[in-house]
Design a protein around this motif. Sequence first.
Motif, PDB file in Angstrom:
ATOM      1  N   SER A 100       3.912  34.511 -12.626  1.00 56.20           N
ATOM      2  CA  SER A 100       4.029  34.325 -11.182  1.00 56.20           C
ATOM      3  C   SER A 100       2.884  33.462 -10.650  1.00 56.20           C
ATOM      4  O   SER A 100       3.097  32.598  -9.794  1.00 56.20           O
ATOM      5  N   ALA A 101       1.675  33.677 -11.162  1.00 59.80           N
ATOM      6  CA  ALA A 101       0.514  32.898 -10.720  1.00 59.80           C
ATOM      7  C   ALA A 101       0.637  31.438 -11.129  1.00 59.80           C
ATOM      8  O   ALA A 101       0.054  30.561 -10.497  1.00 59.80           O
ATOM      9  N   ARG A 102       1.409  31.167 -12.157  1.00 59.03           N
ATOM     10  CA  ARG A 102       1.632  29.784 -12.606  1.00 59.03           C
ATOM     11  C   ARG A 102       2.451  29.000 -11.573  1.00 59.03           C
ATOM     12  O   ARG A 102       2.288  27.796 -11.430  1.00 59.03           O
ATOM     13  N   TYR A 103       3.355  29.688 -10.875  1.00 59.60           N
ATOM     14  CA  TYR A 103       4.311  29.010  -9.992  1.00 59.60           C
ATOM     15  C   TYR A 103       4.107  29.246  -8.502  1.00 59.60           C
ATOM     16  O   TYR A 103       4.589  28.458  -7.687  1.00 59.60           O
ATOM     17  N   LEU A 104       3.466  30.320  -8.135  1.00 61.02           N
ATOM     18  CA  LEU A 104       3.355  30.666  -6.719  1.00 61.02           C
ATOM     19  C   LEU A 104       1.945  30.426  -6.196  1.00 61.02           C
ATOM     20  O   LEU A 104       0.976  30.525  -6.956  1.00 61.02           O
ATOM     21  N   PRO A 105       1.818  30.161  -4.887  1.00 61.81           N
ATOM     22  CA  PRO A 105       0.477  30.078  -4.302  1.00 61.81           C
ATOM     23  C   PRO A 105      -0.237  31.421  -4.477  1.00 61.81           C
ATOM     24  O   PRO A 105       0.398  32.489  -4.440  1.00 61.81           O
ATOM     25  N   ALA A 106      -1.538  31.389  -4.660  1.00 64.80           N
ATOM     26  CA  ALA A 106      -2.328  32.594  -4.942  1.00 64.80           C
ATOM     27  C   ALA A 106      -2.060  33.720  -3.938  1.00 64.80           C
ATOM     28  O   ALA A 106      -1.956  34.891  -4.328  1.00 64.80           O
ATOM     29  N   GLU A 107      -1.915  33.365  -2.666  1.00 60.97           N
ATOM     30  CA  GLU A 107      -1.727  34.396  -1.644  1.00 60.97           C
ATOM     31  C   GLU A 107      -0.342  35.057  -1.695  1.00 60.97           C
ATOM     32  O   GLU A 107      -0.112  36.085  -1.064  1.00 60.97           O
ATOM     33  N   LYS A 108       0.584  34.504  -2.459  1.00 62.84           N
ATOM     34  CA  LYS A 108       1.939  35.057  -2.564  1.00 62.84           C
ATOM     35  C   LYS A 108       2.145  35.899  -3.831  1.00 62.84           C
ATOM     36  O   LYS A 108       3.136  36.621  -3.942  1.00 62.84           O
ATOM     37  N   VAL A 109       1.240  35.802  -4.784  1.00 61.51           N
ATOM     38  CA  VAL A 109       1.439  36.432  -6.099  1.00 61.51           C
ATOM     39  C   VAL A 109       1.561  37.950  -6.003  1.00 61.51           C
ATOM     40  O   VAL A 109       2.516  38.535  -6.519  1.00 61.51           O
ATOM     41  N   ASP A 110       0.607  38.616  -5.363  1.00 56.62           N
ATOM     42  CA  ASP A 110       0.624  40.081  -5.333  1.00 56.62           C
ATOM     43  C   ASP A 110       1.898  40.633  -4.705  1.00 56.62           C
ATOM     44  O   ASP A 110       2.513  41.554  -5.254  1.00 56.62           O
ATOM     45  N   GLY A 111       2.306  40.074  -3.570  1.00 54.32           N
ATOM     46  CA  GLY A 111       3.527  40.544  -2.921  1.00 54.32           C
ATOM     47  C   GLY A 111       4.760  40.331  -3.780  1.00 54.32           C
ATOM     48  O   GLY A 111       5.621  41.212  -3.882  1.00 54.32           O
ATOM     49  N   TYR A 112       4.839  39.144  -4.405  1.00 56.04           N
ATOM     50  CA  TYR A 112       5.988  38.867  -5.265  1.00 56.04           C
ATOM     51  C   TYR A 112       6.007  39.807  -6.467  1.00 56.04           C
ATOM     52  O   TYR A 112       7.050  40.378  -6.805  1.00 56.04           O
ATOM     53  N   VAL A 113       4.865  39.978  -7.123  1.00 63.05           N
ATOM     54  CA  VAL A 113       4.793  40.830  -8.313  1.00 63.05           C
ATOM     55  C   VAL A 113       5.183  42.261  -7.966  1.00 63.05           C
ATOM     56  O   VAL A 113       5.959  42.894  -8.689  1.00 63.05           O
ATOM     57  N   ASP A 114       4.656  42.781  -6.869  1.00 59.95           N
ATOM     58  CA  ASP A 114       4.997  44.148  -6.464  1.00 59.95           C
ATOM     59  C   ASP A 114       6.504  44.303  -6.248  1.00 59.95           C
ATOM     60  O   ASP A 114       7.116  45.253  -6.741  1.00 59.95           O
ATOM     61  N   ALA A 115       7.096  43.363  -5.525  1.00 64.41           N
ATOM     62  CA  ALA A 115       8.540  43.438  -5.255  1.00 64.41           C
ATOM     63  C   ALA A 115       9.357  43.236  -6.519  1.00 64.41           C
ATOM     64  O   ALA A 115      10.316  43.977  -6.774  1.00 64.41           O
ATOM     65  N   ALA A 116       9.004  42.251  -7.330  1.00 62.92           N
ATOM     66  CA  ALA A 116       9.773  41.959  -8.546  1.00 62.92           C
ATOM     67  C   ALA A 116       9.702  43.115  -9.532  1.00 62.92           C
ATOM     68  O   ALA A 116      10.704  43.472 -10.151  1.00 62.92           O
TER      69      ALA A 116
END
Length: 141
Positions: A100-116
């Motif tokens: 996720s950190a490879r593709y998403l802006p740093a500020e979006k990673v935690d939220g995306y990872v939690d949801a995914a």
Amino acid sequence: MALTREEREQFLAEAHIAALAVDAGAGRAPLTVPIWYQYEPGGDIWIMTGLDSRKNQLIQAAGRFSLMIDRLDPTIRYASVEGPVIETTPATLEQLREISARYLPAEKVDGYVDAAWKDHGEQVVIHMRPERWVSSDLGQV
């Protein structure tokens, strides 16, 4: 011009969305879908997908898949890589965070990872050993 080994490996190591293709069986065209992937030069490629997904089922049946990446700027360049599956393992939270950190802006990673991690169901990581490459840089055609 064909890319050198170092050029194609470095290109693949950049964060591009790949087109994954895998044999879909008799009477069907290959399944081709966009996918995130992870790669370091000289190593194996890995992707993450749902355990029960059609993609995983077809990859396991075929035992191999291919990825194609391309870009248009600053030059028209592409690389296609194909090879055997060498390992499939349950996905970890750390791997989901890494890709996720490879593709998403740093500020979006935690939220995306939690949801995914909560919503996408059981995931697997499929490792492929690059065997065959086709690559080119067409310059600024």
